[in-house]
Design an enzyme around this catalytic site. Structure first.
Site, short mmCIF file in Angstrom:
data_model
loop_
_atom_site.label_atom_id
_atom_site.label_comp_id
_atom_site.label_asym_id
_atom_site.label_seq_id
_atom_site.Cartn_x
_atom_site.Cartn_y
_atom_site.Cartn_z
N TYR A 49 0.83 -1.20 0.00
CA TYR A 49 0.00 0.00 0.00
C TYR A 49 0.87 1.25 0.00
O TYR A 49 1.81 1.40 0.79
CB TYR A 49 -0.92 0.01 1.21
CG TYR A 49 -1.68 1.31 1.38
CD1 TYR A 49 -2.77 1.59 0.57
CD2 TYR A 49 -1.29 2.25 2.32
CE1 TYR A 49 -3.47 2.79 0.69
CE2 TYR A 49 -1.97 3.45 2.46
CZ TYR A 49 -3.06 3.72 1.64
OH TYR A 49 -3.74 4.90 1.76
N GLY A 56 -5.99 5.34 0.03
CA GLY A 56 -7.36 5.27 0.51
C GLY A 56 -8.18 4.28 -0.30
O GLY A 56 -7.71 3.16 -0.60
N HIS A 79 -3.35 16.74 -1.53
CA HIS A 79 -3.91 16.84 -0.18
C HIS A 79 -3.61 18.18 0.49
O HIS A 79 -4.06 18.40 1.62
CB HIS A 79 -3.40 15.69 0.69
CG HIS A 79 -4.11 14.40 0.43
ND1 HIS A 79 -4.03 13.73 -0.78
CD2 HIS A 79 -4.93 13.65 1.21
CE1 HIS A 79 -4.76 12.63 -0.72
NE2 HIS A 79 -5.33 12.56 0.48
N ASN A 191 1.06 10.93 6.51
CA ASN A 191 0.19 9.93 7.12
C ASN A 191 0.55 9.72 8.59
O ASN A 191 1.51 9.03 8.90
CB ASN A 191 0.33 8.62 6.35
CG ASN A 191 -0.72 7.58 6.71
OD1 ASN A 191 -0.48 6.40 6.60
ND2 ASN A 191 -1.87 8.01 7.14
N ARG A 290 -12.71 27.10 49.49
CA ARG A 290 -12.46 26.00 50.43
C ARG A 290 -12.15 24.68 49.73
O ARG A 290 -11.40 23.85 50.25
CB ARG A 290 -13.70 25.82 51.32
CG ARG A 290 -13.46 24.87 52.46
CD ARG A 290 -14.73 24.31 53.11
NE ARG A 290 -15.92 25.12 52.96
CZ ARG A 290 -17.13 24.61 53.15
NH1 ARG A 290 -17.30 23.33 53.43
NH2 ARG A 290 -18.19 25.38 53.00
#
Length: 506
Positions: A49, A56, A79, A191, A290
């Site tokens: 890949y 994708g 991108h 990535n 407090r």
């Protein structure tokens, strides 16, 4: 600073805020080189890949050998589609550091030359232009990281010495050659979780500084109120088994050491005979005074946990696939998924919002003369009716706190499927980190207003000489920025300077 495959929060802070220069250790450089050489050999005649497939949903399409280099440039250029305002340079620097640390794990198959290029950008102060919007936080921060990659190859724009310029021009002026992409380095840069992690680390550092200031301010307001000091006692807080509460009480005791403004319950209420039907001084102060250990305790615990998560993330390999020379294999999965960071940023912003709410309530105590019973309305040291003290500043603090409350709704559960449903569940981690950053910035503003009001209260009561050494230092630091005042004039720049003091205080 020599950087290997592990880095701690203190070193991160020095690199980001003190501009420590980075040098990659020989061992880490060897690990990177080994991973690169293995992938070059292993990738031949195999389908992997992002090397010889599309990205994708396009992974089902094989890419011709003649187009493999073009493929890597295409993912960067296609991108780089972010929108919105540019990320501040401190977040970009942190993102590049996070990306560098992923590469130094030796699981990305990138070349030593890519590592060298990233180091040069960090050391020279070259900050790629990254729009704030674009990441869904799974496949990591693809869009924002693509803008970093674009600058590395000499395209896009960068900030250098405060000026936005074409990356090619800046690199040329510095004698830095644009990086030439090989094998899978376009995918390797784009990535992963590095942008959300970088923003998250800056958020954490700022939140820690804010926390420390708020804790000291909480001791100071109890000095203003002449509270009984057993609210921070070891015995009281040891009765609850939460580490954060105990630690906060311990820090409060340390900050309060030497104070002559706090009261001893044993001396005043547990000795002698008391015939009063009503007590002039409150037996127990309001909760915002407090219950500081109980409110800030969970905040402390979250800061500790966020540190563990973010340091683990920056020291991880967060891309896909994972290249493993040790087992001679390449593994496909989802280490780019940002759920750990997203979830932690949601928790961090909730913690900071609660801290801000406590400051706002403490501020209200100072403003409200009928509640505190010891100060003029709005700690107004001028003429009542003619002058207005901190009245309008409270509007700003209240409004900003309300915004924090709205922004504290979680991003982590707002997954929207996209990418042809390939990314059918996503983290929204970068959105979560950016919203947390906004909440933290808001908190600085509210706390700044609170500190100015506290300083006014100290001077109204003329108790500066009785403060503890620690709270007196905080009071003095504020007074150096904002001297005591009776007149009415614009205070927004002074408030901004006090906020910057908190932000930059270690």
């Amino acid at each position: 600073m020599i950087v290997g495959n592990r880095i701690d929060l203190d070193s991160i802070e020095k690199i980001l805020f003190e501009n420590e220069l980075i040098e990659v250790s020989e061992e880490a450089a060897h690990t990177v080189s080994r991973s690169f050489r293995f992938l070059e050999k292993f990738a031949r005649e195999k389908i992997i890949y992002g090397i010889n497939t599309g990205f994708g949903p396009m992974a089902q399409y094989r890419v011709d050998d003649s187009s493999l280099t073009e493929l890597q440039y295409n993912i960067i250029r296609s991108h780089a589609t972010g929108a919105g305002a540019p990320l501040p340079c401190i977040y970009v620097k942190a993102a590049m550091l996070a990306r560098l640390m992923t590469f130094l794990q030796g699981k990305s198959g990138v070349s030593p030359e890519l590592v060298d290029e990233v180091v040069k950008f960090i050391n020279l102060g070259i900050f790629p232009y990254i729009p704030e919007h674009g990441s869904v936080g799974a496949s990591g921060d693809l869009v924002q990281l693509a803008h970093i990659a674009l600058a590395l190859i000499g395209e896009g724009e960068v900030f250098f010495k405060g000026q936005l310029s074409p990356a090619a021009e800046v690199l040329d002026s510095l004698g830095v050659k644009p990086f030439t992409i090989r094998i899978r380095e376009g995918l390797s840069v784009t990535n992963g979780t590095s942008v959300m992690t970088g923003i998250g680390l800056v958020n954490l550092i700022y939140a820690r500084r804010l926390f420390r200031t708020v804790l000291t301010a909480s001791v100071l307001i109890n000095e203003v109120a002449s509270s009984y000091d057993d609210l921070m006692s070891e015995e009281l807080n040891a009765a609850k088994l939460h580490e954060g509460q105990r630690k906060v009480a311990e820090m409060m005791r340390s900050d309060a050491s030497g104070s002559r403004c706090l009261r001893k319950r044993t001396a005043e209420l547990y000795s002698g005979k008391h015939t009063e039907r009503q007590f002039g001084h409150k037996v127990q102060p309001y909760y915002s005074l407090r219950c500081v250990p109980q409110v800030l305790g969970p905040v402390y615990d979250e800061l500790v946990n966020a540190g563990k998560v973010l340091v683990a993330e920056i020291n991880s390999a967060c891309d896909n696939p994972i290249v493993d020379p040790d087992t001679s294999n390449v593994y496909h999965g989802g280490n780019f998924h940002g759920d750990y960071v997203s979830f932690e940023m949601d928790k961090l912003k909730i913690a900071v919002t609660k801290m801000t709410m406590m400051c706002e309530r403490q501020l209200n105590y100072l403003m409200h003369d009928k509640i505190n019973g010891i100060l003029p309305p709005f700690v107004n040291m001028g003429v009542l009716g003619l002058n207005y003290g901190m009245q309008a500043s409270q509007f700003t603090a209240t409004s900003t706190t309300a915004e924090c409350q709205t922004l504290s709704n979680p991003m982590y559960v707002h997954s929207i499927p996209n990418n042809n449903d390939n990314q059918d569940i996503v983290s929204m981690g970068t959105n979560s980190a950016l919203i947390a950053a906004k909440v933290i910035d808001n908190a600085f503003q509210v706390t700044a207003i609170h500190l100015v009001s506290l300083a006014q209260a100290v001077d109204c009561l003329d108790i500066a000489s009785g403060l503890s050494p620690v709270t007196h230092r905080l009071y003095s630091a504020v007074r150096e920025i904002v001297p005591a005042f009776r007149d009415d004039r614009p205070r927004y720049r002074e408030i901004e300077k006090v906020a910057d003091y908190i932000r930059n205080s270690r």
